[in-house]
Design an enzyme around this catalytic site. Structure first.
Site, short mmCIF file in Angstrom:
data_model
loop_
_atom_site.label_atom_id
_atom_site.label_comp_id
_atom_site.label_asym_id
_atom_site.label_seq_id
_atom_site.Cartn_x
_atom_site.Cartn_y
_atom_site.Cartn_z
N GLU A 76 -11.23 -3.64 -2.00
CA GLU A 76 -10.79 -3.08 -2.68
C GLU A 76 -10.53 -3.37 -4.29
O GLU A 76 -9.58 -3.82 -4.86
CB GLU A 76 -9.11 -3.55 -1.70
CG GLU A 76 -8.89 -3.02 -0.69
CD GLU A 76 -8.13 -3.56 -0.48
OE1 GLU A 76 -7.06 -3.97 -0.12
OE2 GLU A 76 -8.44 -4.53 0.79
N HIS A 87 -9.37 1.66 1.48
CA HIS A 87 -9.41 0.72 1.82
C HIS A 87 -10.72 0.49 3.23
O HIS A 87 -9.98 0.63 4.10
CB HIS A 87 -8.02 0.60 2.46
CG HIS A 87 -7.35 -1.21 2.54
ND1 HIS A 87 -8.33 -1.31 3.77
CD2 HIS A 87 -6.57 -0.97 2.34
CE1 HIS A 87 -7.50 -2.55 4.43
NE2 HIS A 87 -6.55 -2.69 3.23
N HIS A 133 0.64 -1.14 -0.27
CA HIS A 133 -0.51 0.19 0.09
C HIS A 133 0.97 1.71 0.27
O HIS A 133 0.44 2.35 0.90
CB HIS A 133 -1.19 0.10 0.92
CG HIS A 133 -1.89 -0.79 0.55
ND1 HIS A 133 -2.71 -1.74 0.30
CD2 HIS A 133 -2.45 -1.86 2.33
CE1 HIS A 133 -3.48 -2.41 0.53
NE2 HIS A 133 -3.90 -3.28 1.89
C1 BGC Z 1 -4.00 -6.79 2.33
C2 BGC Z 1 -4.05 -7.23 3.65
C3 BGC Z 1 -3.88 -6.67 4.60
C4 BGC Z 1 -3.95 -5.62 4.52
C5 BGC Z 1 -4.28 -4.20 5.42
C6 BGC Z 1 -5.37 -5.63 2.26
O1 BGC Z 1 -5.84 -5.29 1.06
O2 BGC Z 1 -3.95 -7.63 0.86
O3 BGC Z 1 -3.34 -8.74 3.31
O4 BGC Z 1 -3.37 -7.22 5.85
O5 BGC Z 1 -4.46 -4.75 3.16
O6 BGC Z 1 -3.48 -3.79 5.30
#
Ligand code: BGC
Length: 382
Positions: free
Chosen positions: A347, A215, A141
């Site tokens: 997402e 998210h 991210h």
């Molecule tokens: C990911 C997860 C992660 C979460 C929070 C999601 O988009 O796929 O693996 O733990 O985000 O960071």
């Protein structure tokens, strides 16, 4: 007697406060909402560096979104249930301090590249780039200080299509290791059709990977576990991953696996059949239909509240994440301690780690082109 009843009703309304007036608002015939009533700006505190953060409230009179300039985060989303009772359907915090203390991307705009890049490095046009690594050996991210941790500029862009705020950010060449100055915008609109519409744009002065998403952690019941919510995904394929959640490069059929949500199924029905710990979904589903075209992605229903969420996106895929890593330690809005599976994320995205897989739709943005992405979360209650 009539006057006494009148006073009783008035007293009841004052005591019941905002909830009662909201219910009344639901019951009233639709009255056009004036511009200044559907868009509001408020102070939301300051970052540790002293940068002011604002919160924008967008409403259509039935559904209300609150967005903060820190992380371009969707902080609150109030949606009526089948009886018209309003409820907040996203996880988050009451104050900026909650967000500053660290959290797993509640409601955040994630980027420059959402999801994982293996080993935090890639080669583009013959040049090697090294990224900030923040998830074991990988970059997740956007890195250590992704778009979820910066303060965005905001502008009121409300119009006939709804109450809207446009958030902008310029990510500098080299930020978190990424090449090129990237100018990004994300616009949240609450439409008269009870949609939360999120439009993204980005331009660059050097070739760079870009993958933006929202998210949000949804809970259509407004609390408790989401394992009883029913989910339908417009997807027959997914990208299998290794133990670090990095795609192997293949694209497999969901048929005969617990990932088959082609028919509406309770999210928790087949949790025990999933591999890995903690149990839950954290998978990239390939959507039917052409990338770049707005198409259905998912439908989620909560039979208790009657709330239904329909998702549409221009993206080629969606990550279903069932908040497996919430561990009962984070205290969120109203002092509620968030438990595993208390929310689901949908997402919209390009496939994870696309920079290492030429067979996946490309995430590379080049100077002269504009990245665009639209995702709609549409709410109703039955
Ligand atoms: C990911 C997860 C992660 C979460 C929070 C999601 O988009 O796929 O693996 O733990 O985000 O960071």
């Amino acid at each position: 007697m009539r006057r006494f009843l009148g006073w009783m009703v008035l007293a009841g309304l004052i005591l019941a406060g905002p909830a009662a007036s909201w219910v009344l608002a639901q019951a009233k015939p639709a009255v056009p909402i004036k511009g200044e009533e559907r868009f509001k700006k408020m102070d939301f505190g300051k970052t540790k560096e002293g940068v002011a953060v604002d919160e924008y409230t967008l409403t259509n009179g039935k559904m209300t979104a609150k967005v903060i300039t820190y992380g371009a985060i969707l902080r609150e989303l109030i949606v009526p249930d089948r009886s018209g009772k309003p409820g907040d359907v996203v996880l988050g915090f009451d104050t900026l301090e909650g967000y500053l203390a660290g959290h797993p991307y509640f409601g955040a705009t994630t980027g420059r590249v959402a999801n994982r890049i293996a080993k935090g490095k890639f080669t583009l046009d013959g040049v090697d780039y090294k990224l900030a690594v923040n998830n074991g050996p990988n970059s997740l991210h956007g890195g250590l200080k992704g778009f979820d941790k910066v303060v965005w500029k905001a502008e009121n862009v409300s119009g006939s299509k709804g109450a809207a705020v446009k958030l902008s950010y310029v990510s500098k060449d080299g930020e978190e290791g990424y090449p090129g100055n990237l100018t990004v915008s994300v616009t949240y609109t609450v439409t008269p059709e009870n949609e939360l519409k999120i439009d993204y744009t980005a331009t660059t002065d050097k070739a760079t990977p870009v993958n933006l998403t929202n998210h949000s952690y949804f809970n259509l019941a407004g609390g408790g576990s989401i394992l009883g919510h029913e989910l339908m995904l417009d997807s027959e394929l997914y990208t299998p991953v290794d133990a670090d959640l990095i795609p192997t490069g293949g694209v497999d059929s969901v048929s005969g696996t617990p990932l088959d949500f082609t028919r509406s199924t309770p999210i928790g029905a087949r949790l025990g059949e999933l591999k890995g710990e903690p149990k839950g979904y954290d998978h990239n589903f390939v959507l039917r239909g052409a990338p770049g075209v707005l198409k259905p992605a998912a439908t989620v229903r909560d039979s208790a509240s009657g709330r239904v969420l329909e998702m549409f996106t221009t993206e080629p895929a969606v990550q279903l994440y069932t908040a497996n890593f919430l561990d009962g330690k984070l205290k969120g809005k109203g002092g509620v301690v968030y438990q595993p599976h208390q929310a689901f994320c949908l997402e919209a995205q390009h496939y994870p780690d696309s920079v290492h897989h030429d067979q996946f739709p490309s995430t590379i943005l080049r100077p002269g082109s504009t990245y665009t992405q639209t995702t709609i979360y549409k709410f109703s209650a039955k």
